[in-house]
Design a protein around this motif. Structure first.
Motif, short mmCIF file in Angstrom:
data_model
loop_
_atom_site.label_atom_id
_atom_site.label_comp_id
_atom_site.label_asym_id
_atom_site.label_seq_id
_atom_site.Cartn_x
_atom_site.Cartn_y
_atom_site.Cartn_z
N ASP A 1 8.89 -18.65 5.66
CA ASP A 1 7.90 -19.24 6.57
C ASP A 1 6.86 -18.22 7.04
N GLY A 2 7.05 -16.94 6.70
CA GLY A 2 6.10 -15.89 7.06
C GLY A 2 6.11 -15.48 8.52
N LEU A 3 7.07 -15.94 9.28
CA LEU A 3 7.09 -15.66 10.72
C LEU A 3 7.89 -14.42 11.09
N THR A 4 8.89 -14.11 10.28
CA THR A 4 9.74 -12.95 10.57
C THR A 4 9.90 -12.09 9.32
N ALA A 5 10.30 -10.85 9.56
CA ALA A 5 10.61 -9.93 8.47
C ALA A 5 11.84 -9.14 8.86
N ASN A 6 12.56 -8.68 7.86
CA ASN A 6 13.71 -7.81 8.08
C ASN A 6 13.39 -6.44 7.51
N PHE A 7 13.81 -5.40 8.24
CA PHE A 7 13.57 -4.02 7.86
C PHE A 7 14.88 -3.27 7.82
N ILE B 1 15.49 -2.32 -1.82
CA ILE B 1 14.74 -3.11 -0.85
C ILE B 1 14.65 -2.38 0.49
N PHE B 2 13.45 -2.35 1.05
CA PHE B 2 13.27 -1.78 2.39
C PHE B 2 12.80 -2.80 3.40
N ALA B 3 12.29 -3.94 2.96
CA ALA B 3 11.85 -5.00 3.88
C ALA B 3 11.85 -6.32 3.14
N THR B 4 12.08 -7.39 3.89
CA THR B 4 11.96 -8.73 3.33
C THR B 4 11.13 -9.58 4.29
N LEU B 5 10.46 -10.57 3.73
CA LEU B 5 9.61 -11.48 4.49
C LEU B 5 10.18 -12.88 4.37
N ALA B 6 10.40 -13.55 5.50
CA ALA B 6 10.94 -14.90 5.49
C ALA B 6 9.96 -15.84 4.79
N SER C 1 0.82 -1.22 0.00
CA SER C 1 0.00 0.00 0.00
C SER C 1 0.86 1.27 0.00
N LEU C 2 2.16 1.12 0.25
CA LEU C 2 3.06 2.28 0.25
C LEU C 2 3.35 2.69 -1.19
N GLU C 3 3.37 3.98 -1.43
CA GLU C 3 3.52 4.51 -2.79
C GLU C 3 4.77 3.96 -3.47
N GLY C 4 4.58 3.38 -4.64
CA GLY C 4 5.68 2.90 -5.45
C GLY C 4 6.23 1.55 -5.06
N ALA C 5 5.71 0.94 -4.01
CA ALA C 5 6.25 -0.33 -3.52
C ALA C 5 5.83 -1.49 -4.41
N SER C 6 6.75 -2.43 -4.58
CA SER C 6 6.47 -3.66 -5.32
C SER C 6 7.10 -4.83 -4.58
N GLU C 7 6.68 -6.02 -4.97
CA GLU C 7 7.19 -7.25 -4.36
C GLU C 7 7.93 -8.05 -5.41
N ALA C 8 9.06 -8.64 -5.02
CA ALA C 8 9.84 -9.48 -5.92
C ALA C 8 10.56 -10.54 -5.09
N PRO C 9 10.88 -11.68 -5.68
CA PRO C 9 11.65 -12.69 -4.96
C PRO C 9 13.06 -12.17 -4.66
N ARG D 1 13.38 -15.32 0.22
CA ARG D 1 12.47 -14.37 0.86
C ARG D 1 11.68 -13.60 -0.19
N ALA D 2 10.65 -12.93 0.25
CA ALA D 2 9.94 -11.95 -0.58
C ALA D 2 10.49 -10.59 -0.20
N ALA D 3 10.85 -9.81 -1.20
CA ALA D 3 11.41 -8.48 -0.95
C ALA D 3 10.41 -7.42 -1.37
N PHE D 4 10.36 -6.35 -0.59
CA PHE D 4 9.51 -5.20 -0.88
C PHE D 4 10.45 -4.03 -1.13
N LYS D 5 10.25 -3.37 -2.28
CA LYS D 5 11.20 -2.33 -2.65
C LYS D 5 10.50 -1.19 -3.36
N VAL D 6 11.18 -0.06 -3.35
CA VAL D 6 10.82 1.09 -4.17
C VAL D 6 11.98 1.22 -5.15
N ARG D 7 12.97 1.98 -4.79
CA ARG D 7 14.20 2.04 -5.60
C ARG D 7 15.13 0.90 -5.19
#
Length: 107
Positions: free
Chosen positions: A40-46, A33-38, A13-21, A25-31
């Motif tokens: 197993d879905g239990l942890t995330a890195n910021f 990466i700003f966060a990744t999701l493990a 929902s954050l402006e310009g954010a997209s998801e990519a492998p 992990r799943a990575a969320f980035k604009v320009r």
């Protein structure tokens, strides 16, 4: 209590954010990466600035901890999603997202 679906929804929902492998992990980035999701879905890195990382870890030590390597010294922080309320997750994502916006210097 936060979970992987909530993280994905809030991150995208954050402006310009997209998801990519990103490796396993799943990575969320604009320009960048700003966060990744493990996987197993239990942890995330910021990606926080080091002072933001310290603040998060002091305020919610049961939820946040520095990544245990050189990435952690750069501000990368692991969160146990089940230990976060939606407001905490939203704040973490918005904080990390601001660092990834175009025109921002790396911290």
């Amino acid at each position: 209590m936060a979970d992987a679906d909530m993280l994905r929804s809030l991150a995208l929902s954050l402006e310009g954010a997209s998801e990519a492998p990103h490796f396993d992990r799943a990575a969320f980035k604009v320009r960048r990466i700003f966060a990744t999701l493990a996987a197993d879905g239990l942890t995330a890195n910021f990606k926080f600035a080091p002072d933001e990382q310290q603040f998060k870890c002091e305020m919610l030590p049961h939820a946040f901890s520095p990544v245990q390597n050189a990435w952690g010294r750069q501000g990368w922080t692991t969160a146990v999603l089940s230990e976060l309320e939606e407001a905490d997750l939203r704040d973490a994502l918005e904080t990390a997202w601001r660092h990834a916006l175009p025109g921002r210097r790396r911290t």
